[in-house]
Design an enzyme around this catalytic site. Structure first.
Site, PDB file in Angstrom:
ATOM      1  N   ASP A 166     148.295  85.317 -39.426  1.00 21.08           N
ATOM      2  CA  ASP A 166     147.235  85.699 -39.808  1.00 21.08           C
ATOM      3  C   ASP A 166     146.726  85.736 -41.569  1.00 21.08           C
ATOM      4  O   ASP A 166     148.101  86.327 -42.454  1.00 21.08           O
ATOM      5  CB  ASP A 166     147.066  86.787 -40.094  1.00 21.08           C
ATOM      6  CG  ASP A 166     146.867  87.249 -38.086  1.00 21.08           C
ATOM      7  OD1 ASP A 166     146.525  85.827 -37.079  1.00 21.08           O
ATOM      8  OD2 ASP A 166     146.721  89.122 -37.414  1.00 21.08           O
ATOM      9  N   LYS A 201     145.803  88.113 -30.675  1.00 27.02           N
ATOM     10  CA  LYS A 201     146.052  89.086 -29.548  1.00 27.02           C
ATOM     11  C   LYS A 201     147.205  88.815 -28.914  1.00 27.02           C
ATOM     12  O   LYS A 201     147.486  90.329 -28.587  1.00 27.02           O
ATOM     13  CB  LYS A 201     144.439  88.983 -29.098  1.00 27.02           C
ATOM     14  CG  LYS A 201     143.560  89.199 -29.671  1.00 27.02           C
ATOM     15  CD  LYS A 201     142.120  89.557 -28.512  1.00 27.02           C
ATOM     16  CE  LYS A 201     140.854  89.851 -30.136  1.00 27.02           C
ATOM     17  NZ  LYS A 201     141.342  91.455 -29.936  1.00 27.02           N
ATOM     18  N   ASN A 227     135.727  96.239 -25.043  1.00 26.96           N
ATOM     19  CA  ASN A 227     135.482  97.053 -25.602  1.00 26.96           C
ATOM     20  C   ASN A 227     134.153  96.255 -25.560  1.00 26.96           C
ATOM     21  O   ASN A 227     132.894  96.258 -24.992  1.00 26.96           O
ATOM     22  CB  ASN A 227     135.150  96.840 -27.429  1.00 26.96           C
ATOM     23  CG  ASN A 227     134.896  95.291 -27.999  1.00 26.96           C
ATOM     24  OD1 ASN A 227     134.222  94.786 -27.287  1.00 26.96           O
ATOM     25  ND2 ASN A 227     135.806  94.881 -29.325  1.00 26.96           N
ATOM     26  N   THR A 262     136.302 100.282 -24.122  1.00 24.79           N
ATOM     27  CA  THR A 262     136.838 101.067 -25.188  1.00 24.79           C
ATOM     28  C   THR A 262     135.673 101.347 -26.225  1.00 24.79           C
ATOM     29  O   THR A 262     134.980 100.470 -26.741  1.00 24.79           O
ATOM     30  CB  THR A 262     137.773 100.302 -26.238  1.00 24.79           C
ATOM     31  OG1 THR A 262     137.385  98.950 -26.369  1.00 24.79           O
ATOM     32  CG2 THR A 262     139.105 100.228 -24.781  1.00 24.79           C
ATOM     33  N   ALA A 300     144.278  95.043 -35.277  1.00 26.35           N
ATOM     34  CA  ALA A 300     145.306  95.507 -33.940  1.00 26.35           C
ATOM     35  C   ALA A 300     145.165  96.882 -33.011  1.00 26.35           C
ATOM     36  O   ALA A 300     145.210  97.036 -32.866  1.00 26.35           O
ATOM     37  CB  ALA A 300     146.805  95.270 -34.006  1.00 26.35           C
ATOM     38  N   ALA A 301     144.243  97.583 -33.956  1.00 25.80           N
ATOM     39  CA  ALA A 301     143.485  99.063 -33.176  1.00 25.80           C
ATOM     40  C   ALA A 301     143.575  98.248 -31.340  1.00 25.80           C
ATOM     41  O   ALA A 301     144.113  99.163 -30.197  1.00 25.80           O
ATOM     42  CB  ALA A 301     142.531  99.412 -33.168  1.00 25.80           C
ATOM     43  N   GLY A 302     143.022  97.117 -30.731  1.00 30.38           N
ATOM     44  CA  GLY A 302     142.010  97.304 -29.623  1.00 30.38           C
ATOM     45  C   GLY A 302     143.824  96.807 -28.884  1.00 30.38           C
ATOM     46  O   GLY A 302     144.153  96.648 -27.824  1.00 30.38           O
ATOM     47  N   ASP A 303     144.627  96.039 -29.816  1.00 30.10           N
ATOM     48  CA  ASP A 303     145.909  94.549 -29.159  1.00 30.10           C
ATOM     49  C   ASP A 303     147.004  96.364 -29.258  1.00 30.10           C
ATOM     50  O   ASP A 303     147.354  96.188 -27.542  1.00 30.10           O
ATOM     51  CB  ASP A 303     146.034  94.011 -30.050  1.00 30.10           C
ATOM     52  CG  ASP A 303     145.313  92.579 -29.688  1.00 30.10           C
ATOM     53  OD1 ASP A 303     144.240  92.983 -29.111  1.00 30.10           O
ATOM     54  OD2 ASP A 303     145.632  92.473 -30.938  1.00 30.10           O
ATOM     55  N   ARG A 351     147.169 102.291 -41.551  1.00 35.13           N
ATOM     56  CA  ARG A 351     147.619 100.965 -41.735  1.00 35.13           C
ATOM     57  C   ARG A 351     146.990  99.487 -42.364  1.00 35.13           C
ATOM     58  O   ARG A 351     146.419  99.045 -40.621  1.00 35.13           O
ATOM     59  CB  ARG A 351     148.615 100.954 -41.338  1.00 35.13           C
ATOM     60  CG  ARG A 351     150.052 101.953 -40.875  1.00 35.13           C
ATOM     61  CD  ARG A 351     150.937 101.547 -40.007  1.00 35.13           C
ATOM     62  NE  ARG A 351     152.077 102.790 -39.224  1.00 35.13           N
ATOM     63  CZ  ARG A 351     152.738 103.246 -38.372  1.00 35.13           C
ATOM     64  NH1 ARG A 351     153.446 101.695 -37.857  1.00 35.13           N
ATOM     65  NH2 ARG A 351     153.685 104.070 -38.874  1.00 35.13           N
ATOM     66  N   GLY A 408     146.955  95.796 -41.619  1.00 36.62           N
ATOM     67  CA  GLY A 408     147.268  94.071 -41.320  1.00 36.62           C
ATOM     68  C   GLY A 408     147.405  94.481 -39.226  1.00 36.62           C
ATOM     69  O   GLY A 408     146.880  94.920 -38.906  1.00 36.62           O
ATOM     70  N   SER A 461     151.413  96.729 -38.346  1.00 39.51           N
ATOM     71  CA  SER A 461     150.210  98.106 -38.286  1.00 39.51           C
ATOM     72  C   SER A 461     150.881  98.994 -37.766  1.00 39.51           C
ATOM     73  O   SER A 461     151.122  99.818 -36.994  1.00 39.51           O
ATOM     74  CB  SER A 461     148.766  97.918 -37.885  1.00 39.51           C
ATOM     75  OG  SER A 461     148.700  97.613 -36.988  1.00 39.51           O
TER      76      SER A 461
END
Length: 308
Positions: A15, A42, A186, A222, A251-254, A287, A289, A293
């Protein structure tokens, strides 16, 4: 900790992240700051979230014949992930994601799949026993669709639970959806699959019913900071998330998906598993990244203990 086996099949990317005040319009150049390179993708993000949460996990994926691919494999192993089925694909480079993050923590992402395109059904066939022996198979949509379908068929044939995070958003064939036990879109992804724009509980319930009608027993939509719409066999409810000051939602969903599956493998009921996953995601968005994170198990437990 989980003893049941999890297999994650999915993507690995490097990334490249740039923070902006606001996203550029077409033809516009904007000045960014805090450029960083971090490991993502992901599949890898969800594997890391599961590994750090305590899952017993193998990862089926590809990296390129480059230095960054070697470094990613070493990092994945350090995150408690089995990497025997992560190979360097000859003549390829590791996948790349270009990510802009605005001042509100929102992101836009463009991807060059690179070695991820080498995750073919033939590649999968070399590691099919991992799926046969697993309790759960977790997948996303940054891998070739024919491989996702082949893996889902194999899992279904051998009573391995199939959890699909249908991201990035795209239309999917009904025969694939009929193989899925749990789906975790989502709002955008759910709308792409159902045609229902989700803006409240009622529309989330309508979208969930359409997905149930395609043969999926459990639907978790989500909803960002609002939480998750959980629908099982047609009975739905909102499970609120935790309010935090978001810095970066990459990276919230992951993180949610990896932590959710870990809790389910440990025998938690769905409500408790969602709460555990909410806590992991809440920490991650504070956080920067993707993988940097993602919290470790002790951090998630401490977060939840602080709420009790």
């Amino acid at each position: 900790m989980a003893t049941n086996k999890l297999v994650v099949l999915g993507s690995i990317n490097a990334d490249h992240i740039l923070n902006l005040e606001q996203f550029p319009r077409p033809g516009e150049t904007v000045i960014g700051k805090n450029y960083t390179v971090a490991f993502g993708g992901k599949g890898a993000n969800q594997a890391v979230a599961a590994g750090r949460s305590g899952a017993n996990i193998d990862f089926v994926a590809c990296v390129g014949e480059d230095d960054i691919g070697q470094r990613i494999r070493k990092q994945l192993a350090a995150d408690n992930i089995g990497v025997g089925s992560v190979e360097a694909s000859p003549g390829t480079t590791t996948g790349v994601a270009l990510i802009f993050v605005n001042r509100d923590g929102e992101n836009v992402i463009a991807i060059d799949p690179g070695a991820n395109a080498a995750l073919t059904p033939d590649y999968l066939a070399r590691y099919e026993k991992k799926i046969i022996d697993a309790s759960v198979l977790l997948m996303q949509l940054e891998s070739p669709l024919e491989t996702v379908i082949a893996a889902a068929k194999l899992a279904k044939l051998h009573q391995t639970q199939v959890i699909l995070n249908p991201a990035p958003a795209r239309e999917l064939p009904d025969p694939l959806l009929a193989l899925v036990d749990t789906i975790t879109p989502n709002e955008t992804e759910a709308e792409r699959l159902t045609g229902v724009a989700i803006n409240d509980d009622a529309s989330a319930a309508r979208a969930a019913q359409i997905l149930h009608g395609k043969g999926i027993p459990t639907v978790l939509i989500t909803l960002g900071s609002r939480g998750v719409w959980l629908s099982r066999q047609g009975h739905g409810k909102l499970i609120p998330g935790f309010k935090v000051d978001a810095v970066d939602t990459i990276a919230a969903g992951d993180t949610f998906n990896g932590a959710l599956v870990t809790a389910l493998l440990e025998g938690e009921d769905m409500d408790k598993a969602v709460r555990f996953a909410h806590a992991a995601a809440a920490i991650a968005v504070t956080r920067s990244g993707a993988q940097p994170s993602i919290p470790w198990r002790k951090e998630i437990d401490a977060f939840l203990q602080g709420l009790d």
